[in-house]
Design a protein around this motif. Structure first.
Motif, PDB file in Angstrom:
ATOM      1  N   HIS A 248      37.128  90.121 -16.883  1.00  0.00           N
ATOM      2  CA  HIS A 248      35.782  90.023 -17.460  1.00  0.00           C
ATOM      3  C   HIS A 248      34.710  90.176 -16.388  1.00  0.00           C
ATOM      4  CE1 HIS A 248      36.501  88.947 -21.663  1.00  0.00           C
ATOM      5  NE2 HIS A 248      37.499  88.171 -21.274  1.00  0.00           N
ATOM      6  N   ARG A 249      33.655  90.847 -16.753  1.00  0.00           N
ATOM      7  CA  ARG A 249      32.496  90.924 -15.866  1.00  0.00           C
ATOM      8  C   ARG A 249      31.602  89.707 -16.031  1.00  0.00           C
ATOM      9  NH1 ARG A 249      29.542  95.910 -17.726  1.00  0.00           N
ATOM     10  NH2 ARG A 249      30.393  95.178 -19.715  1.00  0.00           N
ATOM     11  N   GLY A 250      31.524  89.179 -17.251  1.00  0.00           N
ATOM     12  CA  GLY A 250      30.704  88.006 -17.521  1.00  0.00           C
ATOM     13  C   GLY A 250      31.534  86.733 -17.549  1.00  0.00           C
ATOM     14  N   SER A 251      30.870  85.595 -17.677  1.00  0.00           N
ATOM     15  CA  SER A 251      31.556  84.309 -17.771  1.00  0.00           C
ATOM     16  C   SER A 251      32.348  84.223 -19.065  1.00  0.00           C
ATOM     17  CB  SER A 251      30.536  83.168 -17.730  1.00  0.00           C
ATOM     18  OG  SER A 251      29.804  83.192 -16.524  1.00  0.00           O
ATOM     19  N   VAL A 252      33.539  83.640 -18.997  1.00  0.00           N
ATOM     20  CA  VAL A 252      34.364  83.464 -20.196  1.00  0.00           C
ATOM     21  C   VAL A 252      33.908  82.198 -20.901  1.00  0.00           C
ATOM     22  CG1 VAL A 252      36.693  83.115 -21.081  1.00  0.00           C
ATOM     23  CG2 VAL A 252      36.316  84.652 -19.139  1.00  0.00           C
ATOM     24  N   ILE A 253      33.332  82.343 -22.093  1.00  0.00           N
ATOM     25  CA  ILE A 253      32.742  81.204 -22.796  1.00  0.00           C
ATOM     26  C   ILE A 253      33.445  80.886 -24.110  1.00  0.00           C
ATOM     27  CG2 ILE A 253      30.469  81.508 -21.747  1.00  0.00           C
ATOM     28  CD1 ILE A 253      29.574  82.967 -24.249  1.00  0.00           C
ATOM     29  N   SER A 254      34.442  81.693 -24.512  1.00  0.00           N
ATOM     30  CA  SER A 254      35.164  81.412 -25.759  1.00  0.00           C
ATOM     31  C   SER A 254      36.606  81.871 -25.632  1.00  0.00           C
ATOM     32  CB  SER A 254      34.491  82.085 -26.952  1.00  0.00           C
ATOM     33  OG  SER A 254      34.375  83.479 -26.746  1.00  0.00           O
ATOM     34  N   LEU A 255      37.500  81.143 -26.315  1.00  0.00           N
ATOM     35  CA  LEU A 255      38.930  81.430 -26.269  1.00  0.00           C
ATOM     36  C   LEU A 255      39.540  81.213 -27.642  1.00  0.00           C
ATOM     37  CD1 LEU A 255      39.762  79.473 -22.983  1.00  0.00           C
ATOM     38  CD2 LEU A 255      39.913  81.954 -23.229  1.00  0.00           C
TER      39      LEU A 255
ATOM     40  N   LEU B  45      44.372  76.673 -21.735  1.00  0.00           N
ATOM     41  CA  LEU B  45      43.659  77.851 -21.260  1.00  0.00           C
ATOM     42  C   LEU B  45      42.257  77.420 -20.867  1.00  0.00           C
ATOM     43  CD1 LEU B  45      44.682  80.296 -24.133  1.00  0.00           C
ATOM     44  CD2 LEU B  45      45.688  80.201 -21.837  1.00  0.00           C
ATOM     45  N   LEU B  46      41.760  77.993 -19.786  1.00  0.00           N
ATOM     46  CA  LEU B  46      40.427  77.667 -19.301  1.00  0.00           C
ATOM     47  C   LEU B  46      39.623  78.940 -19.128  1.00  0.00           C
ATOM     48  CD1 LEU B  46      41.501  75.217 -16.447  1.00  0.00           C
ATOM     49  CD2 LEU B  46      40.715  74.564 -18.710  1.00  0.00           C
ATOM     50  N   GLY B  47      38.388  78.934 -19.602  1.00  0.00           N
ATOM     51  CA  GLY B  47      37.462  80.026 -19.340  1.00  0.00           C
ATOM     52  C   GLY B  47      36.504  79.610 -18.248  1.00  0.00           C
ATOM     53  N   THR B  48      36.285  80.495 -17.269  1.00  0.00           N
ATOM     54  CA  THR B  48      35.485  80.130 -16.102  1.00  0.00           C
ATOM     55  C   THR B  48      34.258  81.013 -15.958  1.00  0.00           C
ATOM     56  OG1 THR B  48      36.587  81.625 -14.549  1.00  0.00           O
ATOM     57  CG2 THR B  48      37.638  79.496 -14.949  1.00  0.00           C
ATOM     58  N   ASN B  49      33.377  80.573 -15.077  1.00  0.00           N
ATOM     59  CA  ASN B  49      32.126  81.299 -14.884  1.00  0.00           C
ATOM     60  C   ASN B  49      32.290  82.562 -14.053  1.00  0.00           C
ATOM     61  OD1 ASN B  49      32.658  79.955 -12.466  1.00  0.00           O
ATOM     62  ND2 ASN B  49      30.501  79.654 -11.988  1.00  0.00           N
ATOM     63  N   PHE B  50      33.449  82.782 -13.432  1.00  0.00           N
ATOM     64  CA  PHE B  50      33.626  84.022 -12.677  1.00  0.00           C
ATOM     65  C   PHE B  50      34.453  85.047 -13.444  1.00  0.00           C
ATOM     66  CE2 PHE B  50      37.253  81.489 -11.277  1.00  0.00           C
ATOM     67  CZ  PHE B  50      38.290  82.406 -11.224  1.00  0.00           C
ATOM     68  N   GLY B  51      34.548  84.891 -14.775  1.00  0.00           N
ATOM     69  CA  GLY B  51      35.139  85.915 -15.617  1.00  0.00           C
ATOM     70  C   GLY B  51      36.641  85.885 -15.698  1.00  0.00           C
ATOM     71  N   ALA B  52      37.259  84.757 -15.404  1.00  0.00           N
ATOM     72  CA  ALA B  52      38.716  84.661 -15.441  1.00  0.00           C
ATOM     73  C   ALA B  52      39.160  83.675 -16.503  1.00  0.00           C
ATOM     74  CB  ALA B  52      39.266  84.241 -14.077  1.00  0.00           C
TER      75      ALA B  52
END
Length: 730
Positions: A60-67, A318-325
């Motif tokens: 991801h280029r943007g922060s991962v905010i949903s899963l 699962l974790l969504g992070t601010n660096f797109g991972a």
């Protein structure tokens, strides 16, 4: 001459052209490398990073905010830039979709169909196999679509920024709209289909058939991160929400508060695993709790990036992070002991559960009943408060404000001698097995024979002594009521004589093999143990402090406020944002105050107050044990036994602590040794002899060096120190 000039000009031009071509070639090469790297990342090549059995999905280029998950193998992730990626847990990226707005929430309808909602008010249905949308509902009059849930009929409930609840059928047709009177912060569904919403300081339950408000519970705190947990052993269906550092657990039927769980940092998200545990994420760490007991089961610290969202994937997360991972955390070793159903700190019986830490260290959590101190050796040996204690083999030395020094045989409780000093005793310390040092507040330094009780030698310092300590290299350090520090070497040569505090030096403490600290009413100063030069300062008022292996300092105030400080650069000590705010040990009496702080070998704190001896777990921020003893002085021997002096001149000994063991912090001067411990010994042993049923090896362990995130504060200030003339010594 003209010909020569032209030749030089021609040569210069050729050199410039050649140099330019080299530069252009270099720029092109770098651009190609960057482009290839970007393509590899953005197209999902090499998108899985394996580390300690866990996986990191990159792309991801943007922060991962949903899963969202379908089963345990298929994952969907949405970013702040409108990207939706479909991942196979073993293969990595399989599909990439570009939507609009920020992807606020995702949910699988089935293996082939996914729905997403966006910040621009769009509900989209996606065909995963063909990587295309087959229905897009765009609404401009409801604001941002912020979260969604699916009920048993696959109806889609969406929370909007305009405080509406929108209900769609499985095909995407809008079938109902409900306007709320207050700001909706989060939504979830109970097992019976009723809707739970949070808004401000209240929690509401709604009947979705008629959208009738059924119940309202006051939370008294702003709420977020709402979660409805399924029934587990020992606990019915519950409504769980967080506020700041605290998780609140309510009975879903009655709204009664079952318990609160305090976490070490601001909570970012909650989820429940299939095994019933809840996972609580903070900015870069995850903590697992048994809701039925409130017990901390496991944790993973210092993950890369800031955690924005968390979702259970079976027993894993699962974790969504601010660096797109997207991080997949595998919990192969974690389980709940079904025999544990409740915990009450002061009355629980012995229970154990074993778990695996993120650092691959197996630990055992134990809770014990705290009995009354029946059978303890309690000796009345002084007529005033015991100010200092020291241990050497099977002997205990104690000093008191009444001006006496006593020596006790621990094996038979005999008082070997009790001798009077010149004034109130500030400090006692075994120099070896035959010499005992005693220091009084009027400046008498006495060397006492352990065998005979006779004073072998006396030195007199014409000053008022308030505290003392002996360094590992044998220097005697004295703190005076005037703010001086006096240091004497082997032959009593003066190594230091300076005014270093504006008030009385109330405490001197060895921090590690390289440093010690002096404490006054308004500051803590850290000194080099060899040169006695100032290394740093904290402008705080404390009554105790400890240094951990990672260099951080723990301080406690008279009121029981604990704070953690970074001393990675001792001249720039910074307050740690580890607990976001300092936190308080709840003292049993308002009149109580802290007067001692020790670190036990199991990692817990031992806090002495005017009416209690408290064992406190720093990670869970919970009181483990509490014994009603009027504590004036405490010392812990190398085998973990605790000797307590009281303000009435009483001495308590043959005390063992074997409660909740979380070996996170150990003092830096501990060494590896073998000891014998009773595996079922309680806070205060019921017998005067210690069982030898279990042999335990206690080892010094290192602390994670980046356990905390740092918030800079002003640098240490090295205040002026004033040289005094060397003291007159008799």
């Amino acid at each position: 001459m003209l010909y020569q000039n032209k030749g030089k000009k021609s040569l210069t031009s050729s050199s410039l052209i050649a140099g330019s071509m080299v530069i252009v070639g270099f720029i092109l090469a770098v651009s190609i490398i960057i482009a290839i790297t970007f393509i590899l990342i953005y197209t999902g090549q090499n998108t899985i990073k394996f580390e300690s059995g866990n996986k990191t999905f990159i792309g991801h280029r943007g922060s991962v905010i949903s899963l969202a998950t379908s089963g345990t193998e298929l994952i969907a992730s949405g970013s702040s830039l409108g990207e939706i990626f479909i991942w196979d847990i073993t293969k990595g990226l399989t599909q990439k979709i570009q939507s609009t707005g920020s992807i606020k929430s995702l949910n699988f309808l089935d293996l082939n169909n996914l729905i997403s909602i966006s910040s621009d008010g769009t509900l989209t249905f996606w065909d995963i196999q063909n990587v295309q949308s087959y229905r897009i509902n765009k609404y401009n009059n409801y604001g941002s679509f912020n979260s969604l849930v699916l009920n048993d009929q696959k109806q889609i409930l969406i929370r909007t920024s305009s405080n509406n609840i929108l209900i769609f059928d499985p095909s995407g047709n809008l079938i109902n709209t409900f306007k709320m009177n207050s700001n909706i912060l989060s939504i979830s569904l109970l097992k019976n289909g009723n809707l739970v919403t949070t808004s401000g300081f209240s929690l509401n339950i709604w009947d979705l058939n008629n959208f009738v408000l059924l119940k309202t519970f006051n939370t008294y705190v702003p709420t977020n991160n709402l979660l409805v947990t399924k029934e587990i052993l020992g606990l019915n269906e519950s409504i769980v929400y967080s506020s700041g550092l605290i998780v609140y657990v309510l009975d879903a039927q009655t709204g009664d508060l079952i318990r609160t769980i305090t976490v070490v940092d601001t909570i970012t998200s909650l989820t429940q695993l299939s095994n019933g545990l809840i996972a609580v994420s903070t900015r870069n760490s995850v903590f697992y709790y048994n809701l039925a007991t409130g017990q901390l089961i496991n944790y993973v610290l210092n993950l890369n990036g800031q955690i924005l969202t968390i979702l259970a994937n079976g027993d894993n997360i699962l974790l969504g992070t601010n660096f797109g991972a997207v991080l997949s955390i595998i919990n192969e070793k974690i389980f709940i002991n079904p025999s544990i159903t409740s915990i009450q700190t002061s009355t629980t019986t012995l229970n154990k559960s074993t778990t695996q830490l993120g650092t691959n260290t197996t630990i055992t959590f134990t809770t014990t009943t705290i009995p009354t101190p029946n059978g303890l050796n309690i000796l009345s040996i002084h007529n005033g408060s015991i100010t200092s204690l020291s241990i050497e083999s099977n002997k205990i030395a104690s000093g008191s404000v009444d001006g006496s020094v006593s020596l006790i045989d621990r094996q038979n409780s005999n008082i070997l001698f009790n001798i009077s000093m010149q004034s109130s005793v500030v400090y006692v310390k075994f120099l070896n097995d035959s010499i005992l040092l005693s220091i009084t507040n009027n400046g008498f330094i006495n060397f006492i024979s352990v065998n005979t009780g006779k004073i072998l030698n006396t030195k007199v310092i014409f000053n008022r002594i308030n505290s003392s300590v002996i360094t590992p290299n044998g220097d005697i350090v004295l703190g005076t009521i005037y703010g001086d520090i006096l240091v004497f070497g082997d032959n009593f040569e003066v190594k230091k004589n300076e005014i270093v505090h504006s008030g009385s030096v109330n405490l001197l403490v060895i921090l590690d093999a390289n440093s010690y600290a002096s404490v006054s009413y308004d500051s803590v100063k850290i000194w080099n143990i060899n040169t006695h030069e100032l290394e740093g300062q904290l402008d705080v008022s404390v009554v105790g402090l400890i240094k951990f292996n990672n260099g951080n300092l723990l301080t406690i105030t008279n009121e029981g406020i604990l704070s953690i400080w970074s001393t990675a650069n001792v001249r720039k000590a910074r307050f740690l944002n580890y607990y976001t705010i300092s936190f308080s040990v709840v003292l049993s009496e308002k009149s109580s105050s802290v007067n001692s702080l020790n670190l036990l070998s199991n990692g817990n704190l031992l806090i002495g107050t005017k009416d209690s001896l408290i064992e406190y777990n720093l990670i869970t921020r919970q009181e483990i044990n509490n014994q009603k003893i009027d504590v004036s002085s405490v010392v812990v021997d190398p085998l973990g036994e605790i000797i307590i002096g009281t303000s009435k001149g009483e001495l308590y000994f043959q005390v063992s602590m074997t409660s909740s063991s979380i070996p996170i912090f150990q003092t830096t001067i501990d060494t590896t040794f073998n000891t014998t411990q009773n595996s079922t010994t309680s806070f205060l042993s019921n017998s005067t002899t210690i069982s030898t049923s279990t042999t335990t090896k206690l080892e010094t362990t290192s602390t994670p060096t980046n356990l905390v995130s740092l918030t800079p504060l002003p640098s240490f200030r090295k205040y002026l120190v004033y040289k005094r003339p060397n003291p007159y010594i008799l």
